[in-house]
Design a protein around this motif. Structure first.
Motif, mmCIF file in Angstrom:
data_model
loop_
_atom_site.group_PDB
_atom_site.id
_atom_site.type_symbol
_atom_site.label_atom_id
_atom_site.label_comp_id
_atom_site.label_asym_id
_atom_site.label_seq_id
_atom_site.Cartn_x
_atom_site.Cartn_y
_atom_site.Cartn_z
ATOM 1 N N LEU A 187 0.829 -1.199 0.000
ATOM 2 C CA LEU A 187 0.000 0.000 0.000
ATOM 3 C C LEU A 187 0.864 1.249 0.000
ATOM 4 O O LEU A 187 0.556 2.231 -0.690
ATOM 5 N N ALA A 188 1.962 1.226 0.750
ATOM 6 C CA ALA A 188 2.859 2.387 0.783
ATOM 7 C C ALA A 188 3.471 2.637 -0.597
ATOM 8 O O ALA A 188 3.587 3.783 -1.041
ATOM 9 N N GLN A 189 3.840 1.552 -1.303
ATOM 10 C CA GLN A 189 4.389 1.714 -2.654
ATOM 11 C C GLN A 189 3.331 2.261 -3.606
ATOM 12 O O GLN A 189 3.610 3.136 -4.427
ATOM 13 N N TRP A 190 2.108 1.728 -3.503
ATOM 14 C CA TRP A 190 1.006 2.215 -4.342
ATOM 15 C C TRP A 190 0.764 3.699 -4.108
ATOM 16 O O TRP A 190 0.585 4.480 -5.042
ATOM 17 N N ASP A 191 0.763 4.079 -2.854
ATOM 18 C CA ASP A 191 0.532 5.476 -2.484
ATOM 19 C C ASP A 191 1.610 6.378 -3.083
ATOM 20 O O ASP A 191 1.321 7.393 -3.721
ATOM 21 N N LEU A 192 2.882 5.983 -2.890
ATOM 22 C CA LEU A 192 3.985 6.790 -3.401
ATOM 23 C C LEU A 192 3.989 6.791 -4.926
ATOM 24 O O LEU A 192 4.234 7.835 -5.554
ATOM 25 N N LEU A 193 3.703 5.641 -5.547
ATOM 26 C CA LEU A 193 3.657 5.566 -7.005
ATOM 27 C C LEU A 193 2.598 6.506 -7.560
ATOM 28 O O LEU A 193 2.828 7.220 -8.544
ATOM 29 N N SER A 194 1.431 6.542 -6.926
ATOM 30 C CA SER A 194 0.364 7.439 -7.372
ATOM 31 C C SER A 194 0.795 8.894 -7.296
ATOM 32 O O SER A 194 0.536 9.678 -8.217
ATOM 33 N N GLU A 195 1.470 9.247 -6.215
ATOM 34 C CA GLU A 195 1.952 10.618 -6.069
ATOM 35 C C GLU A 195 3.001 10.938 -7.127
ATOM 36 O O GLU A 195 3.003 12.028 -7.714
ATOM 37 N N GLN A 196 3.910 9.976 -7.381
ATOM 38 C CA GLN A 196 4.955 10.207 -8.375
ATOM 39 C C GLN A 196 4.360 10.411 -9.769
ATOM 40 O O GLN A 196 4.820 11.264 -10.533
ATOM 41 N N GLU A 198 1.411 11.613 -10.452
ATOM 42 C CA GLU A 198 0.793 12.940 -10.485
ATOM 43 C C GLU A 198 1.842 14.052 -10.568
ATOM 44 O O GLU A 198 1.640 15.060 -11.236
ATOM 45 N N VAL A 199 2.964 13.849 -9.890
ATOM 46 C CA VAL A 199 4.063 14.828 -9.970
ATOM 47 C C VAL A 199 4.581 14.913 -11.403
ATOM 48 O O VAL A 199 4.803 16.005 -11.950
ATOM 49 N N ALA A 200 4.767 13.746 -12.026
ATOM 50 C CA ALA A 200 5.256 13.723 -13.408
ATOM 51 C C ALA A 200 4.284 14.413 -14.349
ATOM 52 O O ALA A 200 4.680 15.193 -15.224
ATOM 53 N N THR A 204 4.948 18.032 -16.474
ATOM 54 C CA THR A 204 5.148 17.933 -17.924
ATOM 55 C C THR A 204 3.930 18.328 -18.745
ATOM 56 O O THR A 204 3.993 18.311 -19.973
ATOM 57 N N GLU A 205 2.860 18.675 -18.097
ATOM 58 C CA GLU A 205 1.648 19.091 -18.817
ATOM 59 C C GLU A 205 1.946 20.228 -19.791
ATOM 60 O O GLU A 205 1.392 20.296 -20.887
ATOM 61 N N LYS A 206 2.839 21.111 -19.395
ATOM 62 C CA LYS A 206 3.155 22.277 -20.233
ATOM 63 C C LYS A 206 3.778 21.874 -21.559
ATOM 64 O O LYS A 206 3.734 22.638 -22.549
ATOM 65 N N TYR A 207 4.369 20.666 -21.626
ATOM 66 C CA TYR A 207 5.038 20.242 -22.845
ATOM 67 C C TYR A 207 4.078 19.694 -23.897
ATOM 68 O O TYR A 207 4.517 19.211 -24.947
ATOM 69 N N ARG A 208 2.786 19.763 -23.620
ATOM 70 C CA ARG A 208 1.816 19.502 -24.685
ATOM 71 C C ARG A 208 2.032 20.516 -25.817
ATOM 72 O O ARG A 208 1.715 20.241 -26.974
ATOM 73 N N ASP A 209 2.567 21.662 -25.446
ATOM 74 C CA ASP A 209 2.954 22.669 -26.426
ATOM 75 C C ASP A 209 4.418 22.426 -26.780
ATOM 76 O O ASP A 209 5.314 22.643 -25.967
ATOM 77 N N ILE A 210 4.678 21.950 -27.988
ATOM 78 C CA ILE A 210 6.035 21.591 -28.397
ATOM 79 C C ILE A 210 6.982 22.776 -28.329
ATOM 80 O O ILE A 210 8.181 22.620 -28.071
#
Length: 344
Positions: A187-196, A198-200, A204-210
């Protein structure tokens, strides 16, 4: 043995108790240093922990010595002996009783996570257990991470990690069953993976604009290749420590008008020539891979068996470790799969 003789034992007992107590505390500290999860698996006086036994015994010796001092030291009347002794005995019994009845008790058993418990993560994020469950159940997280769990991680390139669950079928009871490889994920790995994840995505959302990617220093090093997209690399990040917010590669595919559309990101790590995959996202789901005998030239890549077959380009006999993350286009093969069959 007279009272005066008994009183003489009080100080040695207390000194011995303090010594044993300190040894127990040190032993317990070493055990917790070796196993950070131990605190979640034991109670206050878990007797399977030798450190607990020692500092519990040390406290017992100290209490015994103090009782001898109170009961048999000269110059005390009945009241000054009875009242402190009774209070000390009562306090000791209450403490032991509380420890035995608390979560984990004397035999261990771990701690439960109540709804009002607040979790604090490495990045400063805080949430209660209820908020944690609600967060994982939300569509924008659970579907993203479930894709990594449910997708096959098989690949025809080098050293792709992760699990490869086979197809499942519904049972007569209505459940879903099927032969698959078990993937251990806490569960701790799942929790951290989910956060990671979302962080990613947030970084990187801004790079939708090339054009933003170009401005930040990303340059195209491969042509568009069905299944793995076109790679745009930021050279300064190629050997940087893993950070979900700073992928060294952006993955694009062209739309019907020839415009670049962001479909994923990728991370790189130094390749030491062994088969030990680097650390990345939490848990065992991320599958790193590498390539051999590539020729990079003019914003494209091709296969070359030697440097002589790569005139005017850069020949790479063995690439860095590479991890694809399909953040912006679902991959039937899994979020961390090398290839995404929908990128075509």
């Amino acid at each position: 043995m007279n009272k005066q003789s008994l009183a003489r034992y009080s100080q040695p007992l207390m000194v011995a108790g303090v010594f044993v107590l300190l040894i127990g505390l040190a032993w317990d500290a070493v055990l917790h240093w070796a196993d950070p999860d131990l605190a979640a698996e034991e109670g206050i006086f878990t007797l399977t922990n030798p450190g607990h036994v020692l500092f519990g015994g040390g406290i017992g010796l100290c209490v015994t010595g103090l009782l001898l001092q109170i009961a048999f030291a000269p110059g005390r009347n009945f009241a000054t002996r009875l009242i402190p002794a009774a209070g000390l005995i009562a306090l000791s019994l209450l403490t032991v009783g509380f420890g035995a009845s608390s979560e984990g008790g004397l035999g261990g058993g771990g701690h439960s996570h109540d709804a009002d418990v607040t979790h604090v993560h490495e990045d400063g994020m805080e949430h209660t257990e209820d908020e944690h469950a609600e967060f994982l159940a939300s569509d924008d997280v659970s579907q993203e991470v479930a894709a990594a769990v449910g997708g096959a991680m098989a690949d025809d390139h080098h050293d792709q990690g992760g699990g490869s669950p086979a197809s499942a079928e519904a049972s007569a009871e209505g459940g879903i069953h099927g032969a698959h490889e078990e993937i251990p994920l806490t569960l701790a790995q799942w929790d951290l993976l989910s956060e990671q994840v979302e962080v990613a995505r947030a970084a990187t959302e801004k790079y939708r604009d090339i054009e933003v990617a170009y401005a930040d220093g990303y340059v195209q090093i491969t042509q568009f290749i069905p299944g793995i997209a076109a790679h745009f690399v930021k050279p300064g990040l190629l050997n940087a420590p893993f950070d979900p917010a700073t992928p060294s590669n952006l993955l694009y595919e062209p739309d019907e008008n020839g415009n670049w559309v962001l479909v994923g990101v990728a991370y790189t790590a130094p390749n030491k020539g062994d088969e030990v995959q680097p650390d990345g996202f939490a848990g065992p789901l991320d599958g790193w891979h590498y390539h051999k005998n590539l020729c990079f030239k003019g914003g494209g890549v091709s296969i070359a068996s030697s440097e002589a077959q790569c005139p005017g380009g850069t020949y790479v006999e063995r690439t860095q470790w590479l991890l694809h993350v399909w953040l912006y286009k679902d991959s039937p093969e899994g979020m961390f799969s090398h290839q995404n069959s929908l990128v075509a």
